[in-house]
Write a protein that holds these residues in place. Structure first.
Motif, PDB file in Angstrom:
ATOM      1  N   SER A  83      -0.552 -14.555  -4.855  1.00  0.00           N
ATOM      2  CA  SER A  83      -0.809 -13.258  -5.210  1.00  0.00           C
ATOM      3  C   SER A  83      -1.146 -12.963  -6.689  1.00  0.00           C
ATOM      4  O   SER A  83      -0.837 -13.975  -7.642  1.00  0.00           O
ATOM      5  CB  SER A  83       0.603 -12.289  -5.047  1.00  0.00           C
ATOM      6  N   THR A  84      -1.792 -11.942  -7.198  1.00  0.00           N
ATOM      7  CA  THR A  84      -2.168 -11.747  -8.439  1.00  0.00           C
ATOM      8  C   THR A  84      -2.572 -10.213  -8.309  1.00  0.00           C
ATOM      9  O   THR A  84      -3.079  -9.484  -7.567  1.00  0.00           O
ATOM     10  CB  THR A  84      -3.511 -12.419  -8.636  1.00  0.00           C
ATOM     11  N   TRP A  85      -2.394  -9.540  -9.699  1.00  0.00           N
ATOM     12  CA  TRP A  85      -2.546  -8.045  -9.716  1.00  0.00           C
ATOM     13  C   TRP A  85      -4.345  -7.818 -10.226  1.00  0.00           C
ATOM     14  O   TRP A  85      -4.874  -7.108 -10.072  1.00  0.00           O
ATOM     15  CB  TRP A  85      -1.850  -7.561 -10.965  1.00  0.00           C
ATOM     16  N   ASP A  86      -4.819  -9.024 -10.575  1.00  0.00           N
ATOM     17  CA  ASP A  86      -6.243  -8.901 -10.930  1.00  0.00           C
ATOM     18  C   ASP A  86      -7.161  -9.831 -10.415  1.00  0.00           C
ATOM     19  O   ASP A  86      -7.673 -10.879 -10.966  1.00  0.00           O
ATOM     20  CB  ASP A  86      -6.264  -9.026 -12.320  1.00  0.00           C
ATOM     21  N   PRO A  87      -7.250  -9.827  -8.873  1.00  0.00           N
ATOM     22  CA  PRO A  87      -8.351 -10.838  -8.238  1.00  0.00           C
ATOM     23  C   PRO A  87      -9.704 -10.337  -8.361  1.00  0.00           C
ATOM     24  O   PRO A  87     -10.118  -9.375  -8.633  1.00  0.00           O
ATOM     25  CB  PRO A  87      -7.598 -10.690  -6.789  1.00  0.00           C
ATOM     26  N   VAL A  88     -10.620 -11.321  -8.374  1.00  0.00           N
ATOM     27  CA  VAL A  88     -11.815 -11.312  -8.126  1.00  0.00           C
ATOM     28  C   VAL A  88     -12.453 -12.274  -7.066  1.00  0.00           C
ATOM     29  O   VAL A  88     -11.926 -13.257  -6.716  1.00  0.00           O
ATOM     30  CB  VAL A  88     -12.587 -11.751  -9.512  1.00  0.00           C
ATOM     31  N   PRO A 147      -2.246  -3.514  -4.589  1.00  0.00           N
ATOM     32  CA  PRO A 147      -2.243  -3.800  -5.789  1.00  0.00           C
ATOM     33  C   PRO A 147      -2.994  -5.232  -6.274  1.00  0.00           C
ATOM     34  O   PRO A 147      -2.946  -5.753  -7.448  1.00  0.00           O
ATOM     35  CB  PRO A 147      -0.863  -4.335  -5.933  1.00  0.00           C
ATOM     36  N   GLY A 148      -3.832  -5.573  -5.387  1.00  0.00           N
ATOM     37  CA  GLY A 148      -4.503  -6.779  -5.584  1.00  0.00           C
ATOM     38  C   GLY A 148      -4.963  -7.744  -4.417  1.00  0.00           C
ATOM     39  O   GLY A 148      -4.624  -8.846  -4.336  1.00  0.00           O
ATOM     40  N   SER A 149      -6.108  -7.166  -3.390  1.00  0.00           N
ATOM     41  CA  SER A 149      -6.318  -7.742  -2.303  1.00  0.00           C
ATOM     42  C   SER A 149      -7.828  -7.396  -2.095  1.00  0.00           C
ATOM     43  O   SER A 149      -8.177  -6.338  -2.233  1.00  0.00           O
ATOM     44  CB  SER A 149      -5.581  -7.255  -1.014  1.00  0.00           C
ATOM     45  N   VAL A 160       0.650  -1.214  -0.099  1.00  0.00           N
ATOM     46  CA  VAL A 160      -0.053   0.037  -0.028  1.00  0.00           C
ATOM     47  C   VAL A 160       0.947   1.294  -0.007  1.00  0.00           C
ATOM     48  O   VAL A 160       1.753   1.331   0.741  1.00  0.00           O
ATOM     49  CB  VAL A 160      -0.872   0.006   1.002  1.00  0.00           C
ATOM     50  N   SER A 161       0.621   2.350  -0.825  1.00  0.00           N
ATOM     51  CA  SER A 161       1.548   3.439  -0.788  1.00  0.00           C
ATOM     52  C   SER A 161       0.508   4.563  -0.284  1.00  0.00           C
ATOM     53  O   SER A 161      -0.295   4.433   0.334  1.00  0.00           O
ATOM     54  CB  SER A 161       2.021   3.593  -2.323  1.00  0.00           C
TER      55      SER A 161
END
Length: 467
Positions: A147-152, A126-128, A33-34
């Motif tokens: 991990s994934t950048w495009d979770p559903v 980024p993907g949570s 997280v930024s």
């Protein structure tokens, strides 16, 4: 604000609580997280868009907030925010969609309720998947295995909430709610332990009908010795089903094959678990109630109500080790406790005063090196198997010989009663929590001194046959 990493709080099981910016940098954690602006509007309670009730999936552009919900593809389950009983607190939960009495089967934020309606279930960068309060607090987030950048996140027709990669249709899940049960066991869920990953799935009661936080009571499949299910209050065992015998649990002979559901225990090198599957369109569920009773309920459409199907414990003799070591509990007797055949009370004074916890001893001590034998007892809930040993391939005769040669072996029985019986289960030390049943499902052979062996000797409670 510098970049920070979200980590699971020590001691939690699959969940993350804390502010997004609270943790120092660390390796191996879930989401990076930024600046708050980089999270997008979704993370702060202003979702880009909200699902209608016909959608079963949450993505980066679709969230749940307020009274909006998502519904499984077949319309069986619904997920959204609710307040239990008379509580004003808000929780994210899953319940039956088409049942008029709202029946919650799973709760995400059991221990950290929302105090208002400002919660949002959304995907943060980024993907949570995360349950976020309007103030920016992450109330709950699943600790995913990858991990994934495009979770559903998708609500399945089984009632299972799963997180997966949007492009992965293989059935591989990064996380699923079925791995973290609350008080309800649904069809297809596993109650047990994975020996490879260490994941243990058990039921835990609500604190009350108004508070879904974990209560005092748990129900689990215990693999120690040989599998059985155990109900506990904290660390104290209250009730056990008896060991699995291939058809059912030895202490629940009245649970016969039926048209509603089938159940079994699966035991391999990788895992052990109890599960059940429905055989018809009837809706049925198992709950660990906050009153300390395991209950199976079925829904009756005609009367629009849940009907109690079975409970455990079923009677006073189901109270764990009520009659002490080598005791014999018979719910039809007053008092219910006696000693096994050819055993006598260990402390006659206390026994006469109604304290049976000391249990019983053999009236004639064993003499292993000069020869012992076995008496067959029929129609009993088998003793607690947590101090036992088993072999799936032995015959009953081989089982007897192994037990006879080991002076610490106190009893033996077939492991599996199907097809005439197979396998071997040996008990060591004292025999705990035996109960007389109204049907004969399985025999157990108890070690006795040779002088006690007499053919067809009639005992106080039953006819005992000698091999």
């Amino acid at each position: 604000m510098p970049k920070r990493t979200i980590c699971a709080r020590p001691g939690t099981s699959g969940f993350i609580w804390r502010r997004l910016w609270e943790f120092p940098p660390a390796l191996g954690c879930l989401a990076l997280v930024s600046e708050p602006a980089q999270l997008g509007a979704n993370a702060w309670g202003n979702p880009t868009s909200v699902f209608s009730n016909t959608v079963d999936t949450i993505t980066k552009t679709h969230s749940i907030t307020g009274s909006n919900t998502i519904v499984s593809s077949g319309g069986s389950f619904e997920m959204g925010f609710f307040s239990p009983g008379s509580s004003r607190n808000q929780y994210l939960g899953i319940w039956y969609k088409n049942i008029s009495v709202r029946t919650v089967v799973w709760v995400a934020n059991r221990e950290i309720p929302l105090l208002d309606s400002a919660g949002v279930l959304t995907i943060i960068n980024p993907g949570s998947l995360a349950l976020v309060h309007g103030t920016g607090n992450v109330i709950w987030s699943p600790n995913m295995t990858g991990s994934t950048w495009d979770p559903v996140a998708q609500l399945m027709e089984s009632g299972n909430l799963v997180v997966r990669d949007a492009n992965d249709q293989s059935g591989h899940f990064l996380w699923q709610s079925f791995d973290y049960p609350c008080d309800t066991l649904l069809p297809g869920m596993k109650l047990g332990k994975n020996f490879v990953t260490g994941l243990e799935r058990h039921l835990s009661s609500w604190k009350s009908s108004d508070d879904p936080a974990p209560g005092e009571f748990t129900y689990r499949c215990d693999p120690q010795g040989y599998p059985q299910n155990i109900l506990s209050r904290g660390s104290v065992e209250l009730y056990r089903t008896g060991p699995w015998n291939g058809i059912g649990f030895s202490g629940r002979p009245n649970l016969k094959p039926n048209t509603i559901y089938k159940y079994e225990v699966v035991y391999t090198k990788e895992e052990v678990y109890y599960h059940y599957e429905l055989l018809s369109s009837v809706i049925s569920r198992v709950i660990m109630s906050h009153n300390g009773v395991l209950e199976r309920w079925t829904w009756i459409d005609e009367t629009r109500e849940w009907v109690l199907y079975s409970t455990g414990p079923a009677d006073n003799c189901d109270n764990y080790k009520l009659c002490g070591p080598n005791g014999d509990c018979n719910v039809g007797n007053l008092p219910p406790c006696g000693c096994l055949s050819k055993f006598v009370p260990r402390n006659q004074t206390e026994w006469g005063n109604g304290d049976w916890s000391y249990g019983c001893d053999r009236r004639t001590p064993l003499d292993c090196h000069n020869g012992d034998g076995f008496i067959k007892h029929s129609g009993y809930k088998l003793p607690d198997p947590r101090n036992s040993w088993f072999d799936r391939n032995m015959t009953l005769g081989e089982c007897e010989m192994v037990c006879l040669k080991n002076c610490s072996c106190m009893a033996y029985a077939n492991l599996d009663i199907r097809s005439g019986g197979s396998g071997c289960l040996l008990w060591f030390d004292e025999l705990i929590d035996m109960k007389e049943l109204n049907v004969n499902v399985q025999d157990i052979y108890i070690r006795m001194a040779s002088s006690e062996l007499g053919k067809n000797s009639y005992q106080t409670h039953r006819l005992v046959n000698i091999d």
